[in-house]
Design a protein around this motif. Structure first.
Motif, PDB file in Angstrom:
ATOM      1  N   ASP A  37       0.807  -1.215   0.000  1.00 24.94           N
ATOM      2  CA  ASP A  37       0.000   0.000   0.000  1.00 24.94           C
ATOM      3  C   ASP A  37       0.842   1.267   0.000  1.00 24.94           C
ATOM      4  N   PHE A 143     -14.173  -8.547  -7.420  1.00 22.69           N
ATOM      5  CA  PHE A 143     -13.866  -8.443  -5.994  1.00 22.69           C
ATOM      6  C   PHE A 143     -13.347  -9.774  -5.467  1.00 22.69           C
ATOM      7  N   GLN A 152     -12.235  -6.848  -1.386  1.00 26.48           N
ATOM      8  CA  GLN A 152     -11.273  -5.932  -1.987  1.00 26.48           C
ATOM      9  C   GLN A 152     -11.507  -5.899  -3.492  1.00 26.48           C
ATOM     10  N   LYS A 153     -11.599  -4.689  -4.034  1.00 25.55           N
ATOM     11  CA  LYS A 153     -11.774  -4.519  -5.476  1.00 25.55           C
ATOM     12  C   LYS A 153     -10.453  -4.864  -6.157  1.00 25.55           C
ATOM     13  N   LEU A 154     -10.526  -5.646  -7.239  1.00 26.34           N
ATOM     14  CA  LEU A 154      -9.342  -6.034  -7.999  1.00 26.34           C
ATOM     15  C   LEU A 154      -9.303  -5.273  -9.320  1.00 26.34           C
ATOM     16  N   LYS A 163      -4.271  -6.241  -9.243  1.00 26.05           N
ATOM     17  CA  LYS A 163      -3.809  -5.598  -8.017  1.00 26.05           C
ATOM     18  C   LYS A 163      -5.034  -5.199  -7.206  1.00 26.05           C
ATOM     19  N   ARG A 164      -4.886  -5.243  -5.897  1.00 23.56           N
ATOM     20  CA  ARG A 164      -5.956  -4.783  -5.028  1.00 23.56           C
ATOM     21  C   ARG A 164      -6.000  -3.260  -5.096  1.00 23.56           C
ATOM     22  N   GLU A 165      -7.200  -2.697  -5.059  1.00 21.70           N
ATOM     23  CA  GLU A 165      -7.335  -1.246  -5.094  1.00 21.70           C
ATOM     24  C   GLU A 165      -6.521  -0.636  -3.947  1.00 21.70           C
ATOM     25  N   HIS A 167      -3.240  -0.714  -3.827  1.00 27.34           N
ATOM     26  CA  HIS A 167      -1.931  -1.365  -3.780  1.00 27.34           C
ATOM     27  C   HIS A 167      -1.083  -0.946  -4.983  1.00 27.34           C
TER      28      HIS A 167
END
Length: 184
Positions: A37, A143, A152-154, A163-165, A167
């Motif tokens: 993050d 997600f 987590q939105k991808l 990637k995860r939102e 990140h």
């Protein structure tokens, strides 16, 4: 002590699906990626048992790093985050390019997944009973909901890597195992 080739090997996963994909994160040889993050990744290792918690992290390309230890069972996570942000404050923010989501391409992977590779074998029963993840679409977005965490939105970065939102790099790969099973 180590050559650049040896250090590169320590920092990269060397088994499983990550080795055959474009993913450059995960657990290497006693060394794993962290600080997803922040604008840049760090490598390092941590450890904890009753009575202490420690972590060492670095970014070779930027020439920064830190080590923190405490005599207690409380996590150093907040201190780690403050140190990483402070060390990175003089560097430009790095952006990861994201691509439009191809719903048809991810459709076969939607569903529930069990953990098949626990980090610590002693926790295998707990992870089998309470772990796992759900990959689903809502409102045209992808997600991932792991364990009891919030979804987590991808964001697609290419080649079924996500990637995860919030990140800085892809940490989720949709792949097929050598036996033909779909894996996340």
């Amino acid at each position: 002590l180590f050559t650049p080739v040896q250090i590169n090997r320590m920092e990269r996963p060397g088994s499983g699906i990550t080795i055959s994909s474009d993913m450059q994160v995960g657990y290497g040889l006693g060394n794993f990626t962290m600080h997803y993050d922040t604008p840049y990744l760090f490598h390092g290792h941590n450890g904890a048992i009753d009575g202490f918690y420690s972590v060492m992290a670095y970014n070779r390309d930027l020439g920064v790093g830190y080590a923190v230890a405490n005599n207690g069972s409380a996590s150093n996570r907040r201190i780690q985050q403050l140190l990483a942000n402070w060390l990175l404050s003089g560097f430009p923010v790095k952006k990861t390019v994201t691509l439009p989501l191809d719903s048809a391409a991810v459709q076969p992977w939607l569903g529930y997944y069990d953990v098949k590779n626990p980090r610590q074998q002693i926790l295998n029963l707990m992870e089998t009973m309470f772990g796992g993840a759900e990959l689903y679409m809502a409102g045209g977005e992808l997600f991932l909901k792991e364990d009891s965490d919030k979804p987590q939105k991808l964001l697609h970065t290419g080649n079924l890597l996500f990637k995860r939102e919030g990140h800085n790099t892809a940490t989720v790969k949709l792949a097929t195992s050598p036996g033909g099973s779909l894996v996340v």
